[in-house]
Design an enzyme around this catalytic site. Structure first.
Site, PDB file in Angstrom:
ATOM      1  N   ASP A  96       0.789  -1.240   0.000  1.00 47.48           N
ATOM      2  CA  ASP A  96       0.000   0.000   0.000  1.00 47.48           C
ATOM      3  C   ASP A  96       0.814   1.280   0.000  1.00 47.48           C
ATOM      4  O   ASP A  96       0.366   2.312   0.482  1.00 47.48           O
ATOM      5  CB  ASP A  96      -0.911  -0.014   1.230  1.00 47.48           C
ATOM      6  CG  ASP A  96      -0.122  -0.282   2.519  1.00 47.48           C
ATOM      7  OD1 ASP A  96       1.102  -0.081   2.507  1.00 47.48           O
ATOM      8  OD2 ASP A  96      -0.738  -0.680   3.520  1.00 47.48           O
ATOM      9  N   GLU A 118      -1.029  -9.031  -1.216  1.00 49.54           N
ATOM     10  CA  GLU A 118      -1.558  -8.447   0.036  1.00 49.54           C
ATOM     11  C   GLU A 118      -2.717  -7.494  -0.282  1.00 49.54           C
ATOM     12  O   GLU A 118      -2.740  -6.328   0.111  1.00 49.54           O
ATOM     13  CB  GLU A 118      -0.466  -7.730   0.837  1.00 49.54           C
ATOM     14  CG  GLU A 118      -0.870  -7.448   2.293  1.00 49.54           C
ATOM     15  CD  GLU A 118       0.192  -6.670   3.063  1.00 49.54           C
ATOM     16  OE1 GLU A 118       1.082  -7.310   3.654  1.00 49.54           O
ATOM     17  OE2 GLU A 118       0.127  -5.424   3.060  1.00 49.54           O
ATOM     18  N   GLU A 132      -1.992   5.103   3.222  1.00 54.97           N
ATOM     19  CA  GLU A 132      -2.010   3.712   2.751  1.00 54.97           C
ATOM     20  C   GLU A 132      -3.417   3.179   2.445  1.00 54.97           C
ATOM     21  O   GLU A 132      -3.602   2.406   1.508  1.00 54.97           O
ATOM     22  CB  GLU A 132      -1.309   2.797   3.767  1.00 54.97           C
ATOM     23  CG  GLU A 132       0.204   3.002   3.868  1.00 54.97           C
ATOM     24  CD  GLU A 132       0.604   4.147   4.788  1.00 54.97           C
ATOM     25  OE1 GLU A 132      -0.295   4.791   5.380  1.00 54.97           O
ATOM     26  OE2 GLU A 132       1.820   4.411   4.908  1.00 54.97           O
ATOM     27  N   HIS A 212       6.628   4.466  12.751  1.00 56.00           N
ATOM     28  CA  HIS A 212       6.908   5.369  11.621  1.00 56.00           C
ATOM     29  C   HIS A 212       5.664   5.942  10.957  1.00 56.00           C
ATOM     30  O   HIS A 212       5.782   6.673   9.964  1.00 56.00           O
ATOM     31  CB  HIS A 212       7.703   4.615  10.550  1.00 56.00           C
ATOM     32  CG  HIS A 212       6.914   3.529   9.880  1.00 56.00           C
ATOM     33  ND1 HIS A 212       6.076   3.775   8.812  1.00 56.00           N
ATOM     34  CD2 HIS A 212       6.791   2.221  10.141  1.00 56.00           C
ATOM     35  CE1 HIS A 212       5.503   2.643   8.439  1.00 56.00           C
ATOM     36  NE2 HIS A 212       5.915   1.688   9.238  1.00 56.00           N
TER      37      HIS A 212
HETATM   38  C1  UD1 Z   1       6.937   4.403   3.663  1.00 51.08           C
HETATM   39  C2  UD1 Z   1       5.504   4.112   3.199  1.00 51.08           C
HETATM   40  C3  UD1 Z   1       4.729   3.388   4.285  1.00 51.08           C
HETATM   41  C4  UD1 Z   1       5.487   2.170   4.773  1.00 51.08           C
HETATM   42  C5  UD1 Z   1       6.888   2.586   5.205  1.00 51.08           C
HETATM   43  C6  UD1 Z   1       7.699   1.382   5.604  1.00 51.08           C
HETATM   44  C7  UD1 Z   1       4.370   5.707   1.730  1.00 51.08           C
HETATM   45  C8  UD1 Z   1       3.627   6.981   1.643  1.00 51.08           C
HETATM   46  N1  UD1 Z   1       4.820   5.372   2.942  1.00 51.08           N
HETATM   47  O1  UD1 Z   1       6.865   5.353   4.723  1.00 51.08           O
HETATM   48  O2  UD1 Z   1       3.469   2.981   3.756  1.00 51.08           O
HETATM   49  O3  UD1 Z   1       4.788   1.617   5.858  1.00 51.08           O
HETATM   50  O4  UD1 Z   1       7.551   3.223   4.100  1.00 51.08           O
HETATM   51  O5  UD1 Z   1       8.818   1.756   6.364  1.00 51.08           O
HETATM   52  O6  UD1 Z   1       4.559   5.046   0.741  1.00 51.08           O
HETATM   53  N2  UD1 Z   1      14.530   7.526   4.590  1.00 51.08           N
HETATM   54  C9  UD1 Z   1      15.897   7.390   4.480  1.00 51.08           C
HETATM   55  N3  UD1 Z   1      16.399   6.170   4.103  1.00 51.08           N
HETATM   56  C10 UD1 Z   1      15.619   5.078   3.881  1.00 51.08           C
HETATM   57  C11 UD1 Z   1      14.220   5.231   4.022  1.00 51.08           C
HETATM   58  C12 UD1 Z   1      13.689   6.465   4.363  1.00 51.08           C
HETATM   59  O7  UD1 Z   1      16.655   8.337   4.669  1.00 51.08           O
HETATM   60  O8  UD1 Z   1      16.132   4.012   3.558  1.00 51.08           O
HETATM   61  C13 UD1 Z   1      13.978   8.869   4.938  1.00 51.08           C
HETATM   62  C14 UD1 Z   1      14.086   9.879   3.785  1.00 51.08           C
HETATM   63  O9  UD1 Z   1      14.328  11.158   4.319  1.00 51.08           O
HETATM   64  C15 UD1 Z   1      12.680   9.819   3.168  1.00 51.08           C
HETATM   65  C16 UD1 Z   1      11.840   9.637   4.413  1.00 51.08           C
HETATM   66  O10 UD1 Z   1      12.580   8.748   5.241  1.00 51.08           O
HETATM   67  O11 UD1 Z   1      12.344  10.985   2.422  1.00 51.08           O
HETATM   68  C17 UD1 Z   1      10.438   9.133   4.179  1.00 51.08           C
HETATM   69  O12 UD1 Z   1      10.413   7.967   3.363  1.00 51.08           O
HETATM   70  P1  UD1 Z   1       9.001   7.550   2.666  1.00 51.08           P
HETATM   71  O13 UD1 Z   1       9.195   6.285   1.926  1.00 51.08           O
HETATM   72  O14 UD1 Z   1       8.435   8.706   1.905  1.00 51.08           O
HETATM   73  O15 UD1 Z   1       8.034   7.357   3.904  1.00 51.08           O
HETATM   74  P2  UD1 Z   1       8.075   6.319   5.081  1.00 51.08           P
HETATM   75  O16 UD1 Z   1       7.631   7.050   6.293  1.00 51.08           O
HETATM   76  O17 UD1 Z   1       9.356   5.594   5.092  1.00 51.08           O
HETATM   77  N1  UDP Z   2      12.070  -4.545  10.036  1.00 49.04           N
HETATM   78  C1  UDP Z   2      13.452  -4.651   9.803  1.00 49.04           C
HETATM   79  N2  UDP Z   2      14.299  -3.861  10.528  1.00 49.04           N
HETATM   80  C2  UDP Z   2      13.872  -2.964  11.452  1.00 49.04           C
HETATM   81  C3  UDP Z   2      12.467  -2.829  11.659  1.00 49.04           C
HETATM   82  C4  UDP Z   2      11.602  -3.628  10.932  1.00 49.04           C
HETATM   83  O1  UDP Z   2      13.872  -5.469   8.981  1.00 49.04           O
HETATM   84  O2  UDP Z   2      14.705  -2.274  12.072  1.00 49.04           O
HETATM   85  C5  UDP Z   2      11.148  -5.369   9.234  1.00 49.04           C
HETATM   86  C6  UDP Z   2      10.068  -6.104  10.000  1.00 49.04           C
HETATM   87  O3  UDP Z   2      10.503  -7.420  10.358  1.00 49.04           O
HETATM   88  C7  UDP Z   2       8.905  -6.136   8.999  1.00 49.04           C
HETATM   89  C8  UDP Z   2       9.104  -4.888   8.179  1.00 49.04           C
HETATM   90  O4  UDP Z   2      10.447  -4.463   8.404  1.00 49.04           O
HETATM   91  O5  UDP Z   2       8.993  -7.247   8.121  1.00 49.04           O
HETATM   92  C9  UDP Z   2       8.130  -3.818   8.581  1.00 49.04           C
HETATM   93  O6  UDP Z   2       8.501  -2.621   7.981  1.00 49.04           O
HETATM   94  P1  UDP Z   2       7.916  -1.231   8.456  1.00 49.04           P
HETATM   95  O7  UDP Z   2       7.487  -1.304   9.860  1.00 49.04           O
HETATM   96  O8  UDP Z   2       8.917  -0.199   8.067  1.00 49.04           O
HETATM   97  O9  UDP Z   2       6.666  -1.021   7.472  1.00 49.04           O
HETATM   98  P2  UDP Z   2       5.125  -1.479   7.516  1.00 49.04           P
HETATM   99  O10 UDP Z   2       5.083  -2.951   7.679  1.00 49.04           O
HETATM  100  O11 UDP Z   2       4.481  -0.731   8.637  1.00 49.04           O
HETATM  101  O12 UDP Z   2       4.614  -1.010   6.198  1.00 49.04           O
END
Ligand code: UD1
Ligand code: UDP
Length: 371
Positions: A96, A118, A132, A212
């Site tokens: 999502d 999913e 999402e 997050h």
């Molecule tokens: C995203 C997804 C969310 C998912 C989550 C899993 C959307 C809108 N959100 O949220 O559905 O549950 O990922 O974790 O699609 N960043 C880094 N390095 C990384 C990852 C993120 O620096 O490897 C930082 C960057 O500043 C980036 C920010 O996190 O701009 C936000 O990342 P983004 O993918 O937009 O949103 P998440 O909150 O990670």
């Molecule tokens: N996870 C990971 N390292 C971490 C935290 C979470 O590998 O430090 C894994 C966790 O086992 C799960 C997935 O990341 O499979 C969940 O990701 P996240 O919580 O970022 O996203 P969401 O599931 O809420 O979309």
């Protein structure tokens, strides 16, 4: 030979698609192409490394502090070009995220079949989880194969008049990934960067925390951090271990409010195997994550979910997951109960597995094979 494109961008999508990609790669009648938007960078690369998946195309789209609209625009433009070049028969997306919605939209414009892994999770609340819930509703509108993890998710899709002949209940591939990881962790327990092995040698209890969600930014995270701080003061003999998500909107309040206490251990996001290892060592899990809500029940870990609602009610019904929202006192009281009342703890720590049996990928491969 059918040409399959797996397109994904974040950590959880990679974890949940990895077992499926590996299964399809075992077959000789499919050509598999892996394209990452890299909506996440470091957190995505950690997963690809563990599963030894080399992307064929890396769009490298992440920008620090990216906005939903700018990311959506970048994904749409880049995927348009990618699909024109590769011309897959079927595009696979998972879950999502912004990547899922934007990729599905472009595949629809090009009349390429979309397989949604999913499918059918719903809270029926437009703003929670945000964005999402709407990403998955819109993806369901354009998808051709709906791989629903549970009967409940199938029912949700039927309520939206999705044709039942296109819905398949397969279980969630997250459990396939978890079983692969758990086996590796049991064989060779990984080092957990940032945590000394001594932490697990004594009888200290450990609470694992992740968070997050966008709807918790601001006030929600302030309240969550206050609850963790107050718990750490009251329970000095308990470790609060928190791999902090790299989103700056999470890093800032967590570091400001939780740094400097001996029993609060803030670490970098963990690679998948150390994270599963850490889950196996945790006594309680406090999270707003979707994937963690699905994994922890199979490990028999009580999960307190810091959200007002969940699209994954199956483990709540089974009694191993409880919604506690983001109110400081409510989080505090619920954690305290599990730390001080053995009966309450035992009641929540049964291993249940409502999300799958480890064969979801195999079922999906079978369905596509026959389509
Ligand atoms: C995203 C997804 C969310 C998912 C989550 C899993 C959307 C809108 N959100 O949220 O559905 O549950 O990922 O974790 O699609 N960043 C880094 N390095 C990384 C990852 C993120 O620096 O490897 C930082 C960057 O500043 C980036 C920010 O996190 O701009 C936000 O990342 P983004 O993918 O937009 O949103 P998440 O909150 O990670
Ligand atoms: N996870 C990971 N390292 C971490 C935290 C979470 O590998 O430090 C894994 C966790 O086992 C799960 C997935 O990341 O499979 C969940 O990701 P996240 O919580 O970022 O996203 P969401 O599931 O809420 O979309």
């Amino acid at each position: 030979m059918k040409r399959l494109s797996f397109i994904f961008g974040t950590r959880p999508e990679a974890i949940k698609l990895a077992p499926l990609i590996l299964k399809f790669k075992e077959k000789t009648n499919f050509e598999v192409n892996v394209c990452i938007t890299a909506q996440h960078r470091e957190m995505l690369d950690q997963v690809l490394e563990i599963f030894e998946i080399q992307p064929d195309v890396d769009l490298n789209l992440m920008q620090p502090n990216q906005t939903l609209s700018s990311l959506t625009a970048r994904v749409i433009n880049s995927i348009d070009e990618y699909l024109d070049n590769y011309k897959p028969d079927i595009v696979f997306v998972q879950g999502d995220t912004t990547t899922v919605f934007a990729v599905s939209l472009v595949a629809f414009y090009k009349k390429i079949k979309i397989a949604h892994v999913e499918a059918g999770l719903r809270t029926w609340n437009k703003y929670s989880p945000f964005p999402e819930e709407i990403n998955r509703v819109l993806t369901s509108k354009v998808a051709d194969f709906h791989f629903a993890p549970t009967e409940l998710s199938k029912e949700n899709l039927l309520k939206e008049n999705i044709d039942k002949k296109n819905i398949y209940v397969t279980g969630n591939t997250v459990i396939d990934a978890l079983f692969i990881a758990r086996e590796k962790v049991e064989r060779n327990f990984p080092a957990i960067p940032g945590i000394s092995p001594e932490v697990f040698k004594n009888s200290t209890r450990n609470i694992l925390i992740t968070g997050h969600r966008r709807e918790n930014f601001g006030k929600g995270f302030e309240q969550i951090c206050k609850a963790i701080h107050n718990l750490a003061v009251e329970f000095e003999d308990v470790n609060f271990i928190y791999p902090v998500h790299l989103n700056p909107k999470v890093q800032e309040p967590v570091k400001r409010l939780l740094s400097g206490r001996k029993n609060i251990i803030l670490i970098q996001p963990l690679s998948y195997l150390p994270f599963i290892g850490l889950m196996t060592k945790a006594d309680i899990i406090l999270t707003d994550s979707g994937g963690v809500q699905e994994e922890a029940p199979s490990l028999g870990k009580p999960v307190l979910v810091m959200r007002e609602n969940t699209e994954r009610p199956e483990a709540v019904t089974a009694g191993t997951v409880k919604l506690v929202g983001t109110d400081t006192q409510t989080i505090f009281d619920n954690v305290k109960l599990l730390l001080t009342d053995n009966a309450a703890y035992d009641k929540m720590s049964n291993a249940v597995n409502p999300y799958g049996d480890g064969y979801a990928s195999e079922r999906i491969v079978g369905i596509i094979n026959e389509s």
